[in-house]
Structure formats: structure tokens, C-alpha cells
Design a protein around this motif. Structure first.
Motif, PDB file in Angstrom:
ATOM      1  N   LYS B   7       0.822  -1.218   0.000  1.00 35.60           N
ATOM      2  CA  LYS B   7       0.000   0.000   0.000  1.00 35.60           C
ATOM      3  C   LYS B   7       0.848   1.256   0.000  1.00 35.60           C
ATOM      4  CE  LYS B   7      -4.148   0.051   2.657  1.00 35.60           C
ATOM      5  NZ  LYS B   7      -4.880  -0.430   3.831  1.00 35.60           N
ATOM      6  N   LYS B   8       0.567   2.144  -0.942  1.00 35.80           N
ATOM      7  CA  LYS B   8       1.338   3.385  -1.007  1.00 35.80           C
ATOM      8  C   LYS B   8       0.515   4.604  -0.644  1.00 35.80           C
ATOM      9  CE  LYS B   8       5.016   1.369  -2.021  1.00 35.80           C
ATOM     10  NZ  LYS B   8       6.249   1.406  -1.261  1.00 35.80           N
ATOM     11  N   THR B   9      -0.807   4.461  -0.561  1.00 34.79           N
ATOM     12  CA  THR B   9      -1.662   5.561  -0.118  1.00 34.79           C
ATOM     13  C   THR B   9      -2.648   4.950   0.884  1.00 34.79           C
ATOM     14  OG1 THR B   9      -3.318   5.094  -1.827  1.00 34.79           O
ATOM     15  CG2 THR B   9      -1.637   6.730  -2.377  1.00 34.79           C
ATOM     16  N   PRO B  10      -3.276   5.782   1.701  1.00 34.93           N
ATOM     17  CA  PRO B  10      -4.379   5.229   2.492  1.00 34.93           C
ATOM     18  C   PRO B  10      -5.488   4.783   1.534  1.00 34.93           C
ATOM     19  CG  PRO B  10      -3.825   7.480   3.182  1.00 34.93           C
ATOM     20  CD  PRO B  10      -3.080   7.226   1.924  1.00 34.93           C
ATOM     21  N   PHE B  11      -6.262   3.787   1.923  1.00 32.40           N
ATOM     22  CA  PHE B  11      -7.419   3.370   1.140  1.00 32.40           C
ATOM     23  C   PHE B  11      -8.683   3.865   1.852  1.00 32.40           C
ATOM     24  CE2 PHE B  11      -5.461  -0.909  -0.568  1.00 32.40           C
ATOM     25  CZ  PHE B  11      -4.479  -0.183  -1.251  1.00 32.40           C
ATOM     26  N   THR B  12      -9.706   4.183   1.083  1.00 38.13           N
ATOM     27  CA  THR B  12     -11.001   4.515   1.668  1.00 38.13           C
ATOM     28  C   THR B  12     -11.450   3.376   2.596  1.00 38.13           C
ATOM     29  OG1 THR B  12     -11.603   5.768  -0.285  1.00 38.13           O
ATOM     30  CG2 THR B  12     -13.410   5.068   1.121  1.00 38.13           C
ATOM     31  N   PHE B  13     -11.131   2.150   2.193  1.00 39.58           N
ATOM     32  CA  PHE B  13     -11.556   0.971   2.967  1.00 39.58           C
ATOM     33  C   PHE B  13     -11.087   1.031   4.428  1.00 39.58           C
ATOM     34  CE2 PHE B  13     -10.441  -0.625  -1.425  1.00 39.58           C
ATOM     35  CZ  PHE B  13     -11.716  -0.448  -1.923  1.00 39.58           C
ATOM     36  N   ASP B  14      -9.946   1.705   4.688  1.00 42.94           N
ATOM     37  CA  ASP B  14      -9.426   1.792   6.057  1.00 42.94           C
ATOM     38  C   ASP B  14     -10.384   2.541   6.972  1.00 42.94           C
ATOM     39  OD1 ASP B  14      -7.039   0.693   5.076  1.00 42.94           O
ATOM     40  OD2 ASP B  14      -6.251   2.675   4.569  1.00 42.94           O
ATOM     41  N   SER B  15     -11.160   3.469   6.386  1.00 39.63           N
ATOM     42  CA  SER B  15     -11.934   4.368   7.240  1.00 39.63           C
ATOM     43  C   SER B  15     -13.419   4.006   7.294  1.00 39.63           C
ATOM     44  CB  SER B  15     -11.782   5.805   6.726  1.00 39.63           C
ATOM     45  OG  SER B  15     -12.275   5.879   5.403  1.00 39.63           O
ATOM     46  N   ILE B  16     -13.772   2.877   6.710  1.00 35.24           N
ATOM     47  CA  ILE B  16     -15.173   2.452   6.737  1.00 35.24           C
ATOM     48  C   ILE B  16     -15.396   1.549   7.953  1.00 35.24           C
ATOM     49  CG2 ILE B  16     -16.929   1.090   5.505  1.00 35.24           C
ATOM     50  CD1 ILE B  16     -16.366   3.628   3.990  1.00 35.24           C
ATOM     51  N   GLU B  17     -16.418   1.841   8.714  1.00 34.61           N
ATOM     52  CA  GLU B  17     -16.695   1.028   9.901  1.00 34.61           C
ATOM     53  C   GLU B  17     -17.075  -0.392   9.478  1.00 34.61           C
ATOM     54  OE1 GLU B  17     -20.015   0.549  13.313  1.00 34.61           O
ATOM     55  OE2 GLU B  17     -19.987   2.471  12.242  1.00 34.61           O
ATOM     56  N   PRO B  18     -16.438  -1.411  10.084  1.00 31.29           N
ATOM     57  CA  PRO B  18     -16.726  -2.791   9.690  1.00 31.29           C
ATOM     58  C   PRO B  18     -18.230  -3.097   9.765  1.00 31.29           C
ATOM     59  CG  PRO B  18     -14.861  -2.752  11.182  1.00 31.29           C
ATOM     60  CD  PRO B  18     -15.401  -1.347  11.109  1.00 31.29           C
ATOM     61  N   GLU B  19     -18.736  -3.735   8.757  1.00 35.49           N
ATOM     62  CA  GLU B  19     -20.120  -4.210   8.662  1.00 35.49           C
ATOM     63  C   GLU B  19     -21.151  -3.091   8.555  1.00 35.49           C
ATOM     64  OE1 GLU B  19     -19.688  -7.202   8.001  1.00 35.49           O
ATOM     65  OE2 GLU B  19     -17.748  -7.377   8.993  1.00 35.49           O
ATOM     66  N   SER B  20     -20.708  -1.848   8.413  1.00 38.83           N
ATOM     67  CA  SER B  20     -21.691  -0.764   8.305  1.00 38.83           C
ATOM     68  C   SER B  20     -22.435  -0.842   6.968  1.00 38.83           C
ATOM     69  CB  SER B  20     -21.017   0.608   8.465  1.00 38.83           C
ATOM     70  OG  SER B  20     -19.988   0.765   7.510  1.00 38.83           O
ATOM     71  N   GLY B  21     -21.757  -1.320   5.929  1.00 37.12           N
ATOM     72  CA  GLY B  21     -22.418  -1.471   4.633  1.00 37.12           C
ATOM     73  C   GLY B  21     -23.473  -2.562   4.680  1.00 37.12           C
ATOM     74  N   LEU B  22     -23.097  -3.685   5.297  1.00 37.43           N
ATOM     75  CA  LEU B  22     -24.030  -4.808   5.393  1.00 37.43           C
ATOM     76  C   LEU B  22     -25.238  -4.423   6.262  1.00 37.43           C
ATOM     77  CD1 LEU B  22     -24.787  -7.755   4.845  1.00 37.43           C
ATOM     78  CD2 LEU B  22     -23.357  -8.427   6.790  1.00 37.43           C
ATOM     79  N   ARG B  23     -24.942  -3.722   7.363  1.00 41.09           N
ATOM     80  CA  ARG B  23     -26.031  -3.312   8.247  1.00 41.09           C
ATOM     81  C   ARG B  23     -27.032  -2.439   7.489  1.00 41.09           C
ATOM     82  NH1 ARG B  23     -23.809   0.034  12.012  1.00 41.09           N
ATOM     83  NH2 ARG B  23     -22.038  -1.374  12.286  1.00 41.09           N
TER      84      ARG B  23
END
Ligand SMILES: Cc1cc2nc3c(=O)[nH]c(=O)nc-3n(C[C@H](O)[C@H](O)[C@H](O)COP(=O)(O)O)c2cc1C
Ligand code: SF4
Lengths: 170, 400
Positions: B7-23
Motif C-alpha cells: 500500500k502506497k496511499t491510504p485506502f477509503t476501505f481503512d476508514s469504513i466502519e466494519p459491517e456498516s455497509g451490510l447493516r
């Protein structure tokens, strides 16, 4: 092959098929497990697999010969696969290739006389930012230099003792 | 040993709360989930750029054949030369990929999920299995997921066996079914007749991860990034002659020059965009945008420094296609061999301009007449290198 060996192989295959099921979709996983245990998929083994899955042996041969990791021309306990794709080429794979041939004493596509090592090319290993990349069974080495080749071979030799089978596949 | 972190940049994925999409998805109707995925105009991250919402809609509407069920398949074959972002996602964001598959399952009504993992990545399998086991124990997979009665879904891993063409979705399905990985004629499409003849959604690893972000944040957030026809961020796998190779998250629409400045590849002579099946872009065109409507890529970016021999590059790509063609149709099987022979003639300085024109015409035939994307795109690299680097590749003497 001796009758006893054949029988053992047959039993082994039945056990693997029992695990994966008799459906056609189990064919590739069965062949992969078989190869892992026996380093190669012999003609006899293909026949037994075909019988177990209720398909023609030619079908099994057709599938085995299609996939690079199943049809592997070499039979070593340690299969060395050097990435030959562009990024690893830019990263200097040719010299690593030469040194692998020198230190193993075989050319690409060959197996050492003692059955320990096989040497093959691979298409892109997905380690393009860290090439040259080398896959040894399930283990990946990155940024390989010609002088490290010898050390990687030694690592394999040191695991090729009492626990060889397990280590080779871990 | 393996250094997973590319990884050379932060990813958006790092800042998404786990399971918030599924919820969020579990509180929505199936039509609304697909509505969000359509509204943000997410296009598949595996290379072809098909609109994900449209694909899901078709699969949701397709009828299941008696005795079966629908499938969600995650394409982790990642065989395109120069691509490794899916490896990084699987190593570092496996939960999000599985979460995205679960949302897809909810959207189309599929009880079965399959991760098709290339055999070159077999060392990732123990980690992935442990993530799956944990998700089952947390009721994020299995029966009545998240307490929603009747929502059943599970995922199993199926290993590939070393064949680039199996990344093509119909070849992948053949491979799953235990056959040679030979692409099928389309139609019918997998959304209607896929694995075991059932409606099947096949999406790239990265596509599933973005679905999670979109449901967690919003379609409008995603749509505001990128260009009009290429929305959102994209992971790029950068390798070759640059100071900082690795995986970068960038907004689509970034120019090649801007990207080169980020990765330390200023002064490059050319950049291969889209891997072996993509196009070679010379320095004079570094103003082009990385987007589906311009220089399109599933993620592969290979930088060539000033000293590189572009004919050697073309040879490497043609060797790749000769090796990886499944051999099912003639334009691809015979065409790639012919193009490789052409490269060899150029190397020896024995190729006339009229023969070179014939080879370019052959390339066009292959693009039109090949059965699948492999053959259709295999001449791209050769054709674009010939187009931009004639000076360098014609009239060679063996000394250079
Ligand atoms: C030769 C060939 C190889 C492909 N390899 C991959 C691959 O490794 N991973 C992938 O996601 N898609 C690959 N694709 C594209 C798939 O066919 C399919 O479009 C994709 O998985 C759909 O997912 P997406 O819409 O999320 O991108 C390949 C296509 C072709 C023609
Ligand atoms: S285009 Fe090539 S890979 Fe695709 S079906 Fe034809 S021979 Fe096979």
C-alpha cells in the motif's frame, strides 16, 4: 508400479474423492489434492479418478493438460516457478533464471535426478512491485537476487528430512 | 519473504466502519440496494467496466432453474500482468470483500457464494478461511444473517490451477464446474445461465469492496468522485521503472502524468495501461486520463524508463499470449503465434514495412474475430508499440 503401490494410490484417491464429493465440479480440487500428496498425477491415477467420478479418463486428461499447475512437466518435491512476466523481467529475472539453472544443475522444464527439485516458468505471480518473484510450492519469495538462489535451495533441503512432506506443502 | 503490504496511499476501505455497509443493506429492500449501486454508477473493477447495478438487476430478475439456486462469485483470478491490488485487498481487507459478497447475495437472492482464488495466491487461503470461519461464528454468514430471518448465505473458496484465461467469467465458470477453462459463447450470459446453469453474478474483488463503501456512505458521495462516466476511486497496481511501486488509490480521471509524479516515474518513456491486454501510451500522450472512456485499466500500470527496449516489451507480452491462449479459436491461437514471429523478425531486422502492415491487419482481425476478450485484446500491446515506436523497432541490425 507395484501392485501394493497401486492399491495404496487407489485408496488414497477414494479417500480424497470422499472428501470432495463425486460431482464433476470436484474434479480439479481432487486433482490438486492428489498432486499435493504424490507430486504428480500419473496416468493410472487419472484412470482411478475417472472411475470414481464416473467420467471418461480422456476428460480427466483433458483437464489435467489444460492447467499449468496440474500439467506441470516437472515432478520435484519442491517446484520452483520463476515469474517470467514483464515487471519481473524489468526487475532482472534473467539473471535469477540463469543462477537457478546453475545451482540446481537443470534447465527449465526439468527435474533433478534425485526428484527433489523441479524448475518451471510461471506467468505473472502478482508480485510485480517486488520482483523478481519466485514461487516454491506454496511459498513466495520476492526481490530475489542471483546470490540468494543458493540460500533458497538450502532452505528447501533443510526441510527435506523427516518432516519433508509436511514442510513442502506448508 | 512475502511483504504483503504494498500500500502506497491510504485506502477509503481503512476508514469504513466494519459491517456498516451490510447493516445498511439489511435495512433496505433488495430493489433499493440495487438502486444505490446503480445510482452511483459503479463500474466493474476487473477490467471490462460493466455497470455493477445493471448486472445485479439482471441476476435479481433472472429465474432459478428447478432444483438449484443463484450464485455470487468473486473473481480473484488476478492474472493480468502487472496487477496485484486484489492480492492486497484479500490480505488486508478480506472482511470487506466478503461483506460486499454478502450484500450482493442479499440483493440478488443467492444462498451460495464462491471465491475463485488463483493458485498463485494459495498462501492467502489459510487467512481467508479463518476470516470466513470467524464471520460464520459472528452470524455474518450462515443462517438468518444479522438476525434477518430467512437470509442464508455462505461462501466457500475454490482454487484456480494456473490459467490466465480463467479470469474471463465464462471460462471461470467452466473451471468451477470441473472443465477446461475454455470461454463459452455469449449469450447466454452468466447472470442468466452461469454456474451449474443458474443465474450467477461474477464480480471482481475490488468491486465488492466498493459496494460496501457505497452502502456505508452513499451513492452521491461516490458519484461526486471521478469523471461523469467513470465514477469513484480506483486501486492501481503500479510496477516497473519508478521509485515507489505499489498499490495506489486514485480518483478515476487522473492523468498519466499526475500518476507518474505520485509514483516517482517522471521521465518515463512509455506506460503500459491495462496490462498485457491493454495499451502502450508514449510520453507524448501522458496527458491522457485513466478512466473507462480514455486509457482504461483493471488496475495494471507498468512504467518503462528511458532506457527500455520497447521491442523486448512487445516480445514479453506476445510470449504471454501464446502461452495463455486456450487454443479454442483460430484467430487467437494462430494469430498470437504469427505476431510473436513478427516480433522475432523485427528483432533480426528482417521485417519489411509491407509485412508489418499485414501484421497490423492481422491484429485487427484478431480483435474482431476472436471468441473472447483474451484474443480480442491480445494484439493491443503489439499494435500500440508498433504505432508509437516505429523509429525504434524498424531496420534493426543485430548489434542493437
Ligand atoms: C482473458 C480475461 C481475463 C480476465 N481476468 C480477470 C481477472 O483476473 N479478474 C477479474 O476480476 N476480471 C477478469 N476478467 C474480466 C471478467 O471476465 C469479468 O468481466 C469480471 O470478473 C466482472 O467483474 P467486474 O464487473 O466486477 O469487473 C478477465 C477477462 C478476460 C477476457
Ligand atoms: S480468443 Fe483465445 S482464449 Fe479466447 S476462446 Fe479464442 S482461443 Fe480461447
Amino acid at each position: 508400479m507395484l501392485v501394493g503401490q497401486q492399491q495404496r494410490l487407489q485408496e488414497d484417491i477414494r479417500e480424497i474423492v470422499a472428501q470432495h464429493g463425486h460431482d464433476r465440479s470436484a474434479l480439479i480440487p481432487v486433482l490438486q489434492e492428489l498432486q499435493k500428496r504424490h507430486t504428480t498425477v500419473s496416468d493410472f491415477a487419472m484412470q482411478v479418478v475417472a472411475d470414481e467420478l464416473g467420467i471418461h479418463p480422456a476428460e480427466v486428461y483433458g483437464v489435467t493438460s489444460f492447467y499449468a499447475f496440474l500439467r506441470q512437466p516437472t515432478k520435484g518435491r519442491f517446484v520452483f516457478r520463476l515469474c517470467r512476466t514483464i515487471s519481473c523481467e524489468l526487475g532482472g529475472k534473467s539473471r535469477v533464471a540463469r543462477q537457478l539453472e546453475n545451482d540446481l544443475g537443470i534447465a527449465f522444464g526439468e527435474t533433478t535426478g534425485d526428484g527433489r527439485f523441479g524448475l518451471e516458468w510461471a506467468s505473472c505471480l502478482g508480485m510485480c512491485d517486488q520482483g523478481p518473484a519466485l514461487l516454491v510450492n506454496d511459498r513466495v519469495y520476492t526481490r530475489v537476487t542471483p546470490e540468494q538462489v543458493h540460500q533458497i535451495i538450502d532452505e528447501c533441503k533443510s526441510t527435506f528430512g523427516a518432516h519433508a512432506r509436511q514442510a513442502a506443502h506448508s | 519473504m512475502i511483504q504483503v503490504n504494498s500500500k502506497k496511499t491510504p485506502f477509503t476501505f481503512d476508514s469504513i466502519e466494519p459491517e456498516s455497509g451490510l447493516r445498511a443493506a439489511l435495512g433496505m429492500s433488495r430493489a433499493d440496494i440495487i438502486g444505490e449501486v446503480s445510482a452511483c454508477a459503479l463500474r466493474g473493477r476487473g477490467g471490462a467496466g460493466f455497470p455493477t447495478g445493471t448486472k445485479w438487476n439482471l441476476a435479481a430478475a433472472a429465474r432459478v432453474k428447478p432444483g438449484g439456486a443463484k450464485y455470487v462469485v468473486c473473481n480473484a483470478d488476478e492474472g493480468e500482468p502487472g496487477t496485484f491490488k486484489d492480492r492486497v485487498l484479500l490480505a488486508e481487507h478480506a472482511d470487506m470483500v466478503f461483506e460486499g459478497m454478502t450484500i450482493g447475495a442479499r440483493a440478488i437472492g443467492a444462498p451460495h457464494g464462491i471465491l475463485y482464488l488463483r493458485s498463485e495466491y494459495v498462501y492467502l487461503r489459510p487467512h481467508l478461511e479463518s476470516v470466513l470461519a470467524r464471520r460464520r461464528s459472528e452470524n455474518l454468514l450462515g443462517k438468518d444473517i444479522g438476525g434477518v430471518a430467512g437470509f442464508t448465505f455462505d461462501i466457500h473458496i475454490h482454487m484456480g490451477a494456473g490459467a490466465y484465461v480463467c479470469g474471463e467469467e465464462t471460462a471461470l465458470i467452466e473451471s468451477l464446474e470441473g472443465y477446461r477453462g475454455e470461454p463459452r459463447n455469449r449469450p447466454p450470459f452468466p447472470v442468466d445461465t452461469g454456474f451449474q446453469g443458474q443465474p450467477t453474478v461474477v464480480n471482481n474483488v475490488e468491486t465488492f469492496a466498493w459496494v460496501v463503501c457505497i452502502l456505508s456512505r452513499s451513492a452521491s458521495w461516490f458519484k461526486a468522485i471521478g469523471t461523469k462516466t467513470s465514477t469513484g476511486y480506483k486501486l492501481l497496481s503500479v510496477s516497473g521503472d519508478c521509485r515507489e511501486p505499489g498499490v495506489y488509490e486514485v480518483p478515476l480521471g487522473i492523468s498519466v502524468a499526475e500518476l507518474l509524479a505520485k509514483v516517482g516515474g517522471e521521465g518515463a518513456k512509455a506506460v503500459q495501461i491495462g496490462g498485457a491486454s491493454g495499451h502502450c501510451v508514449p510520453a507524448s500522450e501522458f496527458g491522457r486520463k485513466i478512466a473507462f472512456e480514455d486509457a482504461s485499466t483493471g488496475g495494471s500500470i507498468i512504467v518503462f524508463g528511458p532506457g527500455r527496449d520497447m521491442l523486448a516489451v512487445a516480445r514479453n507480452f506476445m510470449e504471454f499470449f501464446v502461452e495463455e491462449s486456450c487454443g479454442q479459436c483460430t484467430p487467437c491461437r494462430a494469430g498470437n503465434t504469427k505476431l510473436l514471429e513478427g516480433v522475432e523478425m523485427l528483432e533480426r531486422g528482417e521485417c519489411s514495412m509491407s509485412y508489418l502492415q499485414e501484421l497490423l491487419a492481422l491484429g485487427e482481425t484478431m480483435q474482431l474475430a476472436s471468441k473472447c476478450g483474451l484474443g480480442q485484446s491480445s494484439p493491443n500491446a503489439f499494435v500500440s508499440i508498433v504505432k508509437h515506436f516505429k523509429d525504434e523497432i524498424m531496420g534493426r541490425t543485430l548489434a542493437n
